[in-house]
Design an enzyme around this catalytic site. Structure first.
Site, PDB file in Angstrom:
ATOM      1  N   TRP A 343       0.821  -1.260   0.051  1.00 38.03           N
ATOM      2  CA  TRP A 343       0.030   0.028   0.180  1.00 38.03           C
ATOM      3  C   TRP A 343       0.932   1.212   0.081  1.00 38.03           C
ATOM      4  O   TRP A 343       0.533   2.320  -0.687  1.00 38.03           O
ATOM      5  CB  TRP A 343      -0.859   0.070   1.276  1.00 38.03           C
ATOM      6  CG  TRP A 343      -1.605   1.260   1.354  1.00 38.03           C
ATOM      7  CD1 TRP A 343      -3.137   1.481   0.775  1.00 38.03           C
ATOM      8  CD2 TRP A 343      -1.370   2.307   2.066  1.00 38.03           C
ATOM      9  NE1 TRP A 343      -3.467   2.578   1.074  1.00 38.03           N
ATOM     10  CE2 TRP A 343      -2.606   3.191   1.969  1.00 38.03           C
ATOM     11  CE3 TRP A 343      -0.424   2.822   2.855  1.00 38.03           C
ATOM     12  CZ2 TRP A 343      -2.766   4.651   2.478  1.00 38.03           C
ATOM     13  CZ3 TRP A 343      -0.484   4.263   3.323  1.00 38.03           C
ATOM     14  CH2 TRP A 343      -1.596   4.849   3.168  1.00 38.03           C
ATOM     15  N   HIS A 344       1.862   1.265   0.733  1.00 36.73           N
ATOM     16  CA  HIS A 344       2.959   2.300   0.818  1.00 36.73           C
ATOM     17  C   HIS A 344       3.675   2.589  -0.371  1.00 36.73           C
ATOM     18  O   HIS A 344       4.280   3.693  -0.837  1.00 36.73           O
ATOM     19  CB  HIS A 344       3.833   2.011   1.839  1.00 36.73           C
ATOM     20  CG  HIS A 344       3.320   2.231   3.418  1.00 36.73           C
ATOM     21  ND1 HIS A 344       2.777   1.257   3.931  1.00 36.73           N
ATOM     22  CD2 HIS A 344       3.121   3.444   4.065  1.00 36.73           C
ATOM     23  CE1 HIS A 344       2.601   1.677   5.007  1.00 36.73           C
ATOM     24  NE2 HIS A 344       2.339   2.938   4.971  1.00 36.73           N
ATOM     25  N   GLY A 345       3.553   1.623  -1.517  1.00 33.28           N
ATOM     26  CA  GLY A 345       4.209   2.149  -2.744  1.00 33.28           C
ATOM     27  C   GLY A 345       4.692   0.899  -3.563  1.00 33.28           C
ATOM     28  O   GLY A 345       4.440  -0.452  -3.189  1.00 33.28           O
ATOM     29  N   PHE A 535       2.387   8.466  -0.730  1.00 31.27           N
ATOM     30  CA  PHE A 535       1.759   6.958  -0.745  1.00 31.27           C
ATOM     31  C   PHE A 535       0.290   7.293  -1.209  1.00 31.27           C
ATOM     32  O   PHE A 535      -0.489   6.480  -0.975  1.00 31.27           O
ATOM     33  CB  PHE A 535       1.810   6.589   0.753  1.00 31.27           C
ATOM     34  CG  PHE A 535       3.033   6.589   1.057  1.00 31.27           C
ATOM     35  CD1 PHE A 535       3.934   5.825   0.543  1.00 31.27           C
ATOM     36  CD2 PHE A 535       3.426   6.978   2.318  1.00 31.27           C
ATOM     37  CE1 PHE A 535       5.210   5.587   0.865  1.00 31.27           C
ATOM     38  CE2 PHE A 535       4.953   7.098   2.747  1.00 31.27           C
ATOM     39  CZ  PHE A 535       5.825   6.322   2.011  1.00 31.27           C
TER      40      PHE A 535
END
Lengths: 535, 405
Positions: A343-345, A535
């Site tokens: 989800w962060h990248g 993000f």
């Protein structure tokens, strides 16, 4: 628009507040319309091209929520509508966030010649997509009650959370938007909100940005960093991330309070955590809550249902077997945290980051299940737990920041001395400008002649700077604790253990906060962007 | 019945398991049902003192802000970095209109490379650190307001300063070099040419370009925060006054501070091709046209770069830059190209990665320029051979003997 930008602090925010309280005199709906208008201006300031995307996303999801509500009597159809809406949302997210990476992976196999030009990531797409997905799921389960279009739009777009969180739950925000009392000016709310906003700006502009100045250079060439420089880079990033996100969360909560709304807590001194489980309950709390509610719980429940259907036990004793532990605990944890990681990248390094945390959490969970309940730890034991937790988190943060897995591994190699032992001064220049006044004064008085003493002076400034920040992290109360007497956020907030650091609306605090606010207000001139915007 | 029971027990078990790694989803719902109204009533701590607190807060904040603003506006010499007094001194020289018969226009390499005192006629060096054709054009325009106009202009702008206008905010506007009208003209030109440089730079500050210009002109404190933090006012004021006096004394020549790193590679080495930005090309053309229209002889002089850099610049890039400069000499009467378009000198004559010359290098280069202006050979070969003459004995900036190398 960034919270720590001139245009926001000196232009947008005063106008948004004035417009809000003036329009609120004419009723709830004019105030909400004003907030929506202001939030779209806020969102479109950086790149107006993405405003239609946000509008389409909101309208689509609102229509989907109405359809889900209208088909409550036909569960199968309702289920299909929900699946289609979720797929559309995730499809948009995957396209903007992961398409280039995924196509690159396919291209790298050599089987297919596929290339994709860079796609500009719409600001905050992860946040507004997840907020709305949660709403749709809650509509399906009958949890979301408020179906008013304006309430929904302002819930999604309200600018303090729009582009970097916290990830709000409809159940905690929409009742506030529906409550007429929200739209009456409260001097106390305003004063507390302003105070939290000032604290957040100070953290961002005076702590996070200066300590982060050396980080890009270090992570650009991790293979060249000897032991001290590698540690310096990694610790600096760890502190930068902490103060950046902590500052952002304070600012978001403070801004909401200025509009007489309360956000949930999002950041609660995570480096004071005594276990990785505790860490995730303190770091980006609303994301953790979201993944627990919408990913972990359904997975765990499904696993237990499967076992129940096969007449297998699901109690604690069953979890102590290898198979029971794997299906009911380890698998849900791994899936949830891997998703939280990516989800962060996009990039394999985020997968590794998720994998590491999944391992930590699984071990942590196993200790809780398999070990007898340990006695309350001593003070030394608590310090040991905090240190071990922080070290684990620190190692994972290397993958979080590094541009690739190889770079992260090289950095870790540097941290154990594989690239030599000395050379901390190579990065010293990064902080030197921020200590310029002191160094200039010493040099001018010939107490610190340039030349032989300069590298030592720079290194000493660095060590003191980093050490000072750790004192703030570990020994000081956090912002919500300072304002705890005035319930600044939703959720349990403990009071500051230091009596002199408990905010009160008196003259002493008025003078102190007035000075601090000016420091923060002029510090915005030389700052960077929030890390969580990417993000 | 049994299915329902098992489902609920599974949910309960999962929920309790969830708290093992994170907070339960039930928390949000519990919170939502327990949301208190506004803080004032929820906490029960609202008192009349909040109003007094806010008044105190506003009074302190407002007073500090105004004091800081006044300090920055009235005493920029005590706030800004060491480049400011150089710009300030040159603006003073222009205002004083004591420019002599020759002016030097250009960027920092010209600042550190051309010593007016060594040239055969009364010369003023009006080059600016980081200066692009935009700043150079306006320096010329300001200078030409003087009643006694110079007869000759030595124009020396490096290749990379034609590529991007990267200092207009951090230097030009911060140091108060352009007026609002001039900035507006530059913006209008950039818009007309669809050159996004200024807008992009402004966007980094999240302020529209026009508003940012006004904020700089008003010396708005947040834009000067880094200077306030990095400088110790007392020492900055003293040092900056000393630098300003030195620049006035040397008629615009100044050196750049150490570190001495002669073998560093200049940015030109990274170029794959040379294409001037539309905005900078326009302003360079306007500069030449302006000077020519006033009957001023224009000598295009490229400051030397170190051999390490030269060897890394692709021949194609060198050719493109050479063609670019020669096109002005061909287009405008009274414009000539003096020496090579990219003179290469030994690394030891350079102080840093920006290819600023050392005092020894500047003396030698100015000597060559002197000879050239006296008609003793301006060709490319002479310029490249000049440092190879070995030990050069001549006058220093003060007119005394100097031994180089």
């Amino acid at each position: 628009m960034l919270f720590n930008s001139i245009v926001f602090v000196y232009g947008f925010l005063p106008l948004a507040l004035a417009g809000y309280y003036i329009s609120a005199r004419f009723g709830r709906r004019p105030a909400i319309l004003w907030l929506i208008f202001a939030s779209f201006i806020f969102y479109g300031w950086w790149n107006p091209a993405f405003v239609p995307l946000l509008a389409i996303s909101i309208l689509f999801n609102y229509a989907a929520s109405r359809a889900i509500g209208a088909t409550a009597e036909r569960p199968a159809l309702q289920g299909w509508i929900l699946k289609a809406a979720v797929a559309a949302n995730l499809g948009a997210l995957v396209y903007y966030k992961y398409a280039v990476w995924l196509v690159g992976l396919v291209d790298a196999t050599g089987l297919i010649d596929a290339r994709l030009h860079d796609i500009v990531l719409p600001l905050g797409i992860s946040f507004f997509t997840f907020t709305q997905l949660g709403y749709l799921l809650d509509c399906r389960h009958g949890i979301a009650k408020d179906r008013d279009l304006l309430d929904y739009v302002v819930f999604v777009t309200f600018f303090p959370h729009l582009i970097a969180g916290p990830i709000l739950h409809n159940g905690e925000m929409m009742p506030q938007f529906a409550d007429p009392a929200t739209y009456r000016f409260s001097a106390t709310s305003f004063a507390v909100g302003l105070g939290m906003f000032v604290f957040g700006m100070l953290k961002k502009c005076l702590l996070a940005d200066p300590i982060g100045a050396i980080v890009p250079a270090g992570y650009a060439h991790p293979e060249a960093l000897p032991l001290l420089a590698a540690w310096q880079t990694v610790l600096s990033y760890s502190l930068q991330l902490y103060f950046d996100f902590s500052g952002y969360s304070d600012m978001a909560i403070g801004l909401a309070l200025m509009f007489n709304l309360r956000f949930p807590l999002n950041f609660n001194s995570p480096y004071k955590a005594q276990s990785v489980v505790d860490y995730w309950q303190r770091w980006h709390m609303t994301l953790t809550r979201y993944f627990t509610q919408y990913v972990y719980n359904p997975l765990a429940i499904a696993a237990m249902r499967r076992r129940t259907a096969r007449r297998l036990p699901i109690n604690r004793k069953a979890q102590m077997t290898l198979r029971g532990f794997t299906t009911m605990a380890a698998v849900p944890i791994f899936v949830t945290i891997l998703l939280a990681g990516i989800w962060h990248g996009s990039g394999a390094q985020f997968l590794v980051f998720g994998l590491l945390h999944a391992c930590y959490l699984t071990v942590n969970r196993a200790c809780r299940i398999f070990r007898p309940t340990p006695p309350a730890p001593t003070r030394l034991g608590m310090l040991w737990r905090i240190a071990l937790t922080y070290l684990s988190v620190l190692v994972a943060s290397v993958f979080f920041r590094a541009p690739s897995v190889a770079a992260a591994v090289a950095m870790l190699g540097g941290m154990i001395g594989l690239h030599g032992l000395t050379g901390a001064a190579t990065l010293a220049a990064g902080l030197a400008p921020h200590a310029g006044g002191v160094v200039a004064a010493l040099q001018a008085n010939l107490l610190l002649p340039p030349g032989a003493w300069q590298p030592i002076a720079d290194a000493a400034v660095q060590v003191l700077w980093i050490g000072g920040l750790y004192v703030i992290v570990w020994a000081m109360p956090n912002t919500q604790q300072i304002f705890a007497d005035y319930a600044p956020a939703l959720g349990e907030v403990t009071r500051s253990p230091l009596a002199w650091l408990r905010w009160q609306p008196d003259r002493r605090w008025g003078i102190a906060m007035g000075c601090a606010s000016m420091l923060a207000a002029i510090a915005i001139g030389g700052t960077g962007e929030f890390l969580y915007f990417q993000f | 019945m049994s299915s329902s029971t098992s489902s609920s027990s599974a949910a309960a078990a999962a929920s309790s398991g969830a708290t093992a790694w994170a907070s339960s989803g039930a928390t949000a719902r519990a919170n939502s049902s327990a949301i208190a109204p506004a803080i004032s009533s929820a906490a029960g701590l609202a008192t009349p003192s909040v109003g007094r607190y806010l008044r105190c807060f506003a009074a302190v904040a407002g007073t500090i802000f105004l004091l800081l603003w006044a300090f920055i506006a009235l005493l920029p010499t005590a706030v800004l970095d060491e480049e400011y007094p150089v710009w300030s001194a040159k603006q003073d020289m222009i205002k004083a209109c004591d420019l002599g018969s020759t002016i030097v226009l250009g960027d920092s390499r010209a600042v550190a490379g051309i010593i007016p005192a060594l040239l055969p006629m009364r010369t003023t060096n009006l080059a600016f650190g980081g200066g692009t054709p935009v700043e150079t054009y306006y320096a010329a325009r300001h200078a030409l307001r003087c009643p006694d106009k110079p007869a000759r202009a030595i124009v020396s702008i490096s290749m990379f300063k034609f590529v991007e206008e990267d200092i207009i905010w951090e230097r030009t506007m911060r140091f108060g070099f352009l007026s609002a009208a001039e900035l507006h003209a530059v913006e209008a030109e950039a818009d007309a040419l669809r050159d996004p440089a200024l807008r992009l730079a402004a966007n980094l500050n999240h302020v529209p370009a026009a508003a940012l210009g006004w904020l700089y002109l008003a010396r708005f404190p947040p834009l000067y925060f880094n200077s306030l933090m990095c400088g110790c006012p007392q020492y900055r004021y003293r040092d900056n006054r000393r630098i300003e006096a030195a620049v006035l004394r040397t008629r615009g020549y100044s050196t750049f501070p150490p570190p001495i790193t002669p073998d560093r590679i200049g940015v030109e080495a990274l170029f794959e091709y040379f294409t001037p930005s539309p905005l900078l090309d326009h302003y360079f053309d306007s500069l030449i046209a302006l000077l020519v229209s006033h009957g001023i002889q224009v000598d295009l002089v490229a400051a030397p770069i170190n051999r390490s850099t030269f060897d890394r610049i692709s021949p194609a890039v060198r050719q493109q830059f050479d063609r670019y400069l020669r096109s002005f000499a061909a287009r405008y009467p009274g414009v000539r190209l003096v020496g090579a378009t990219l003179p290469r000198w030994p690394d030891r004559y350079f102080a840093d990665v920006y290819q600023h010359m050392t005092p020894a290098g500047a003396t030698l280069f100015s000597r060559w320029l002197e000879a050239c202006l006296l008609g003793e050979g301006c060709d490319e070969a002479t310029l490249d051979q000049w440092p190879a003459r070995g030990r050069v004995v001549g006058r220093n900036a003060s007119g005394g003997p100097a031994v180089l190398e």
